[in-house]
Scaffold this motif. Structure first.
Motif, PDB file in Angstrom:
ATOM      1  N   GLU A   1       1.924   1.692   0.076  1.00 33.46           N
ATOM      2  CA  GLU A   1       2.088   1.083  -1.247  1.00 33.46           C
ATOM      3  C   GLU A   1       1.699  -0.394  -1.154  1.00 33.46           C
ATOM      4  OE1 GLU A   1       5.780   1.934  -3.323  1.00 33.46           O
ATOM      5  OE2 GLU A   1       6.089   3.613  -1.950  1.00 33.46           O
ATOM      6  N   GLU A   2       0.552  -0.723  -1.734  1.00 30.44           N
ATOM      7  CA  GLU A   2       0.011  -2.064  -1.576  1.00 30.44           C
ATOM      8  C   GLU A   2       0.949  -3.152  -2.085  1.00 30.44           C
ATOM      9  OE1 GLU A   2      -3.901  -2.603  -3.112  1.00 30.44           O
ATOM     10  OE2 GLU A   2      -3.971  -4.701  -2.547  1.00 30.44           O
ATOM     11  N   ILE A   3       1.572  -2.934  -3.213  1.00 29.52           N
ATOM     12  CA  ILE A   3       2.459  -3.969  -3.770  1.00 29.52           C
ATOM     13  C   ILE A   3       3.640  -4.231  -2.841  1.00 29.52           C
ATOM     14  CG2 ILE A   3       4.064  -4.480  -5.670  1.00 29.52           C
ATOM     15  CD1 ILE A   3       2.046  -3.042  -7.520  1.00 29.52           C
ATOM     16  N   LEU A   4       4.236  -3.165  -2.320  1.00 34.30           N
ATOM     17  CA  LEU A   4       5.345  -3.332  -1.379  1.00 34.30           C
ATOM     18  C   LEU A   4       4.860  -3.983  -0.090  1.00 34.30           C
ATOM     19  CD1 LEU A   4       8.283  -2.993  -0.652  1.00 34.30           C
ATOM     20  CD2 LEU A   4       7.784  -0.637   0.040  1.00 34.30           C
ATOM     21  N   ARG A   5       3.685  -3.555   0.379  1.00 27.57           N
ATOM     22  CA  ARG A   5       3.132  -4.144   1.612  1.00 27.57           C
ATOM     23  C   ARG A   5       2.933  -5.657   1.428  1.00 27.57           C
ATOM     24  NH1 ARG A   5      -1.263  -0.970   2.233  1.00 27.57           N
ATOM     25  NH2 ARG A   5      -2.727  -2.513   1.470  1.00 27.57           N
ATOM     26  N   MET A   6       2.403  -6.072   0.279  1.00 26.46           N
ATOM     27  CA  MET A   6       2.186  -7.500   0.034  1.00 26.46           C
ATOM     28  C   MET A   6       3.503  -8.257  -0.035  1.00 26.46           C
ATOM     29  SD  MET A   6      -1.032  -8.004   0.030  1.00 26.46           S
ATOM     30  CE  MET A   6      -1.177  -6.709   1.237  1.00 26.46           C
ATOM     31  N   LEU A   7       4.511  -7.658  -0.659  1.00 26.19           N
ATOM     32  CA  LEU A   7       5.833  -8.299  -0.733  1.00 26.19           C
ATOM     33  C   LEU A   7       6.414  -8.503   0.665  1.00 26.19           C
ATOM     34  CD1 LEU A   7       8.321  -9.272  -2.371  1.00 26.19           C
ATOM     35  CD2 LEU A   7       9.107  -6.908  -2.341  1.00 26.19           C
ATOM     36  N   ILE A   8       6.317  -7.475   1.481  1.00 23.05           N
ATOM     37  CA  ILE A   8       6.850  -7.571   2.849  1.00 23.05           C
ATOM     38  C   ILE A   8       6.074  -8.622   3.646  1.00 23.05           C
ATOM     39  CG2 ILE A   8       7.121  -6.336   5.031  1.00 23.05           C
ATOM     40  CD1 ILE A   8       7.620  -3.781   3.315  1.00 23.05           C
ATOM     41  N   ILE A   9       4.759  -8.606   3.527  1.00 24.55           N
ATOM     42  CA  ILE A   9       3.947  -9.588   4.251  1.00 24.55           C
ATOM     43  C   ILE A   9       4.308 -11.005   3.820  1.00 24.55           C
ATOM     44  CG2 ILE A   9       1.595 -10.484   4.518  1.00 24.55           C
ATOM     45  CD1 ILE A   9       0.664  -7.513   4.436  1.00 24.55           C
ATOM     46  N   ASP A  10       4.391 -11.229   2.519  1.00 22.46           N
ATOM     47  CA  ASP A  10       4.749 -12.571   2.032  1.00 22.46           C
ATOM     48  C   ASP A  10       6.099 -13.012   2.576  1.00 22.46           C
ATOM     49  OD1 ASP A  10       2.377 -12.751   0.636  1.00 22.46           O
ATOM     50  OD2 ASP A  10       3.274 -12.319  -1.314  1.00 22.46           O
ATOM     51  N   THR A  11       7.066 -12.104   2.547  1.00 23.24           N
ATOM     52  CA  THR A  11       8.417 -12.432   3.029  1.00 23.24           C
ATOM     53  C   THR A  11       8.402 -12.809   4.505  1.00 23.24           C
ATOM     54  OG1 THR A  11       9.417 -10.928   1.417  1.00 23.24           O
ATOM     55  CG2 THR A  11      10.739 -11.514   3.346  1.00 23.24           C
ATOM     56  N   LEU A  12       7.707 -12.013   5.306  1.00 21.23           N
ATOM     57  CA  LEU A  12       7.720 -12.256   6.752  1.00 21.23           C
ATOM     58  C   LEU A  12       6.853 -13.452   7.140  1.00 21.23           C
ATOM     59  CD1 LEU A  12       7.640  -8.564   8.000  1.00 21.23           C
ATOM     60  CD2 LEU A  12       9.615 -10.110   7.885  1.00 21.23           C
ATOM     61  N   GLU A  13       5.721 -13.611   6.481  1.00 19.04           N
ATOM     62  CA  GLU A  13       4.852 -14.737   6.836  1.00 19.04           C
ATOM     63  C   GLU A  13       5.458 -16.078   6.424  1.00 19.04           C
ATOM     64  OE1 GLU A  13       0.483 -12.647   7.225  1.00 19.04           O
ATOM     65  OE2 GLU A  13       0.899 -13.777   5.383  1.00 19.04           O
ATOM     66  N   GLU A  14       6.298 -16.085   5.389  1.00 19.85           N
ATOM     67  CA  GLU A  14       6.983 -17.326   5.027  1.00 19.85           C
ATOM     68  C   GLU A  14       7.921 -17.784   6.133  1.00 19.85           C
ATOM     69  OE1 GLU A  14       8.929 -17.143   1.245  1.00 19.85           O
ATOM     70  OE2 GLU A  14       7.063 -16.645   0.190  1.00 19.85           O
ATOM     71  N   GLU A  15       8.325 -16.844   6.984  1.00 17.99           N
ATOM     72  CA  GLU A  15       9.221 -17.158   8.103  1.00 17.99           C
ATOM     73  C   GLU A  15       8.456 -17.235   9.421  1.00 17.99           C
ATOM     74  OE1 GLU A  15      12.445 -17.971   7.710  1.00 17.99           O
ATOM     75  OE2 GLU A  15      12.052 -17.830   5.561  1.00 17.99           O
ATOM     76  N   ASP A  16       7.155 -17.422   9.334  1.00 18.18           N
ATOM     77  CA  ASP A  16       6.288 -17.630  10.496  1.00 18.18           C
ATOM     78  C   ASP A  16       6.113 -16.412  11.396  1.00 18.18           C
ATOM     79  OD1 ASP A  16       5.543 -20.193   9.800  1.00 18.18           O
ATOM     80  OD2 ASP A  16       7.287 -21.076  10.791  1.00 18.18           O
ATOM     81  N   TYR A  17       6.251 -15.238  10.849  1.00 18.17           N
ATOM     82  CA  TYR A  17       5.847 -14.044  11.586  1.00 18.17           C
ATOM     83  C   TYR A  17       4.384 -13.782  11.267  1.00 18.17           C
ATOM     84  CZ  TYR A  17      10.811 -13.110  12.204  1.00 18.17           C
ATOM     85  OH  TYR A  17      12.135 -13.205  12.541  1.00 18.17           O
ATOM     86  N   GLN A  18       3.662 -13.295  12.261  1.00 18.44           N
ATOM     87  CA  GLN A  18       2.289 -12.863  12.009  1.00 18.44           C
ATOM     88  C   GLN A  18       2.335 -11.367  11.713  1.00 18.44           C
ATOM     89  OE1 GLN A  18      -0.428 -13.052  15.303  1.00 18.44           O
ATOM     90  NE2 GLN A  18      -2.213 -12.890  13.983  1.00 18.44           N
ATOM     91  N   VAL A  19       1.874 -10.979  10.538  1.00 23.80           N
ATOM     92  CA  VAL A  19       1.943  -9.579  10.122  1.00 23.80           C
ATOM     93  C   VAL A  19       0.531  -9.009  10.083  1.00 23.80           C
ATOM     94  CG1 VAL A  19       2.707  -7.953   8.366  1.00 23.80           C
ATOM     95  CG2 VAL A  19       3.996 -10.079   8.743  1.00 23.80           C
ATOM     96  N   ILE A  20       0.335  -7.935  10.826  1.00 23.15           N
ATOM     97  CA  ILE A  20      -0.925  -7.199  10.795  1.00 23.15           C
ATOM     98  C   ILE A  20      -0.646  -5.949   9.973  1.00 23.15           C
ATOM     99  CG2 ILE A  20      -2.666  -5.982  12.126  1.00 23.15           C
ATOM    100  CD1 ILE A  20      -1.311  -9.285  12.958  1.00 23.15           C
TER     101      ILE A  20
END
Length: 126
Positions: A10-29
């Motif tokens: 689910e692209e929308i959920l994937r983008m939400l998760i990526i935004d959340t984690l990258e704001e905390e300096d995780y690198q998300v692939i």
């Protein structure tokens, strides 16, 4: 920087998760299906794998079985995300080799707190 593989169709959920984690300096692939996740796992190492339960190509369960049986990133913790919140589905995920299970829907802060817990990082989320 900790690296997280996220496989979610689910692209929308994937983008939400990526935004959340990258704001905390995780690198998300990111991967959009199970096959893409397996392809990425063959060439890179991760600190955490987050898999959706139901995805095209290979389900999250099938990806976990391949990871555990074939020794791909074998020591990396795996968290399963699923709209299937019944206990039997959680038990299937754990039996397949998942370390953690999170039922959908979840809040971004709930996910972030769980990721920090898994990666043994200070969790300041209340």
């Amino acid at each position: 920087m900790k690296r997280i593989l996220l496989a979610e169709d689910e692209e929308i959920l994937r983008m939400l998760i990526i935004d959340t984690l990258e704001e905390e300096d995780y690198q998300v692939i990111e991967a959009g299906d199970g096959q893409e996740a397996l392809d990425l796992l063959m060439v890179e190492k991760y600190d955490l794998i987050v898999l959706d339960y139901m995805m095209p190509a290979y389900s999250g369960l099938e990806v976990i079985v391949k990871i555990r049986q074939e020794g791909i990133n074998k020591d990396v913790p795996i968290m399963m995300l699923s709209a299937k919140s019944q206990l039997s589905e959680q038990e299937k995920a754990i039996a397949a080799g998942a370390d953690y299970f999170m039922a959908k829907p979840f809040s971004p802060l709930e996910l972030l707190g769980k990721v920090r817990d898994i990666l043994n990082e200070k969790n300041t989320i209340q």
